[in-house]
Design a protein around this motif. Structure first.
Motif, PDB file in Angstrom:
ATOM      1  N   ALA A  84      -8.674 -25.975 -29.130  1.00  8.83           N
ATOM      2  CA  ALA A  84     -10.085 -25.819 -28.806  1.00  8.83           C
ATOM      3  C   ALA A  84     -10.914 -27.042 -29.188  1.00  8.83           C
ATOM      4  CB  ALA A  84     -10.635 -24.571 -29.495  1.00  8.83           C
ATOM      5  N   ALA A  85     -10.682 -27.594 -30.376  1.00 10.04           N
ATOM      6  CA  ALA A  85     -11.482 -28.734 -30.825  1.00 10.04           C
ATOM      7  C   ALA A  85     -11.301 -29.931 -29.897  1.00 10.04           C
ATOM      8  CB  ALA A  85     -11.110 -29.113 -32.258  1.00 10.04           C
ATOM      9  N   GLU A  86     -10.065 -30.160 -29.441  1.00 13.11           N
ATOM     10  CA  GLU A  86      -9.810 -31.260 -28.509  1.00 13.11           C
ATOM     11  C   GLU A  86     -10.493 -31.010 -27.170  1.00 13.11           C
ATOM     12  OE1 GLU A  86      -5.351 -32.784 -29.503  1.00 13.11           O
ATOM     13  OE2 GLU A  86      -5.530 -30.672 -28.965  1.00 13.11           O
ATOM     14  N   ALA A  87     -10.441 -29.767 -26.709  1.00 14.74           N
ATOM     15  CA  ALA A  87     -11.051 -29.435 -25.425  1.00 14.74           C
ATOM     16  C   ALA A  87     -12.574 -29.563 -25.487  1.00 14.74           C
ATOM     17  CB  ALA A  87     -10.649 -28.025 -25.012  1.00 14.74           C
ATOM     18  N   VAL A  88     -13.160 -29.221 -26.631  1.00 15.51           N
ATOM     19  CA  VAL A  88     -14.603 -29.407 -26.807  1.00 15.51           C
ATOM     20  C   VAL A  88     -14.943 -30.896 -26.766  1.00 15.51           C
ATOM     21  CG1 VAL A  88     -16.533 -29.178 -28.415  1.00 15.51           C
ATOM     22  CG2 VAL A  88     -14.997 -27.242 -28.040  1.00 15.51           C
ATOM     23  N   ALA A  89     -14.145 -31.717 -27.468  1.00 13.20           N
ATOM     24  CA  ALA A  89     -14.389 -33.161 -27.508  1.00 13.20           C
ATOM     25  C   ALA A  89     -14.288 -33.778 -26.117  1.00 13.20           C
ATOM     26  CB  ALA A  89     -13.411 -33.833 -28.463  1.00 13.20           C
ATOM     27  N   MET A  90     -13.416 -33.228 -25.267  1.00 14.76           N
ATOM     28  CA  MET A  90     -13.250 -33.736 -23.909  1.00 14.76           C
ATOM     29  C   MET A  90     -14.302 -33.205 -22.943  1.00 14.76           C
ATOM     30  SD  MET A  90      -9.150 -33.569 -23.283  1.00 14.76           S
ATOM     31  CE  MET A  90      -7.991 -34.706 -24.056  1.00 14.76           C
TER      32      MET A  90
END
Length: 242
Positions: A173-179
């Motif tokens: 989730a954190a990576e997807a938010v950053a992207m």
């Protein structure tokens, strides 16, 4: 296979049952289309749709086991192509739905399951479990044209698109938010759904005209909507504000 309920102005579409992978076979695809048709017919000014799923998966993509059960390689490929064709109108339904839409991703969302989530206006995701994953490169399949258009339209960074499409990254989730693929992340599935409800209530309170909302959405994604066969049109609703 799904439940559909309405609480106030908010429709809740929940994928349920089966093996809880919610794989998109012809039966589930038809069920989702039926639910979205019902939502469209019952929509009023200020309606909102929240889509979520029970269990470990939001959706694990197309039902490849159903495809392989056809027997021969050629027949299996035909079944995959059939699912690709059947799923395209689901994406078109969501991209033209006359209301704000929110995906509460409470588990894994892979391939067509990730596209299902991205077909919503807002994507909220739990951070303690689950990944987003476009598996096509790993399984040896090219992207349908509307999948590619969705990712070009909804993933703003070229580097992020490369990682999703040409590296087959499994995104927490954190990576997807950053992207920029996911709007926000939460500690649990329940917290994700609760956040979706709060957002839904905020959007519903604006009492926007659904036809206007849907047309503005389509105008934001011209390439995708062109591939989906969705033509945009000018809508002017008479009101005291004009």
């Amino acid at each position: 296979m799904y439940t559909l309920e309405k609480r106030g102005s908010i429709f809740f579409l929940t994928l349920t049952g089966g093996d809880e992978e919610h794989r998109l076979n012809p039966s589930l695809i038809a069920s989702i289309r039926s639910a979205l048709c019902e939502v469209r017919q019952q929509s009023t000014r200020g309606s909102v749709l929240i889509t979520t799923a029970s269990g470990k998966f939001f959706s694990n993509g197309f039902d490849l086991a159903w495809a392989q059960a056809a027997g021969s390689t050629a027949a299996a490929k035909d079944r995959v192509s059939h699912m690709v064709r059947l799923f395209k109108p689901v994406v078109a339904d969501l991209m033209s739905l006359p209301m704000p839409t929110i995906a509460a991703v409470t588990g894994h969302a892979a391939a067509a399951g990730m596209i299902l989530a991205m077909s919503h206006d807002y994507v909220l995701m739990r951070s303690d479990r689950g990944v987003l994953y476009m598996s096509e490169l790993d399984i040896g399949m090219t992207f349908p044209d509307y999948f590619t258009a969705m990712m070009r339209s909804k993933i703003g960074s070229a580097a992020a698109r490369r990682n999703v499409m040409m590296k087959a990254m499994k995104l927490r989730a954190a990576e997807a938010v950053a992207m920029g693929i996911v709007d926000s992340a939460y500690d649990s599935g329940d917290a994700t759904v609760d956040a979706a409800v709060r957002l839904g209530e905020e959007l519903a309170s604006r009492k926007w005209d659904g036809q206007v909302y849907g047309e503005i959405r389509k105008s934001m994604h011209p390439e995708l909507c062109g591939i989906l066969g969705l033509a945009d049109k000018l809508v002017i609703i008479a009101s005291s504000k004009l």
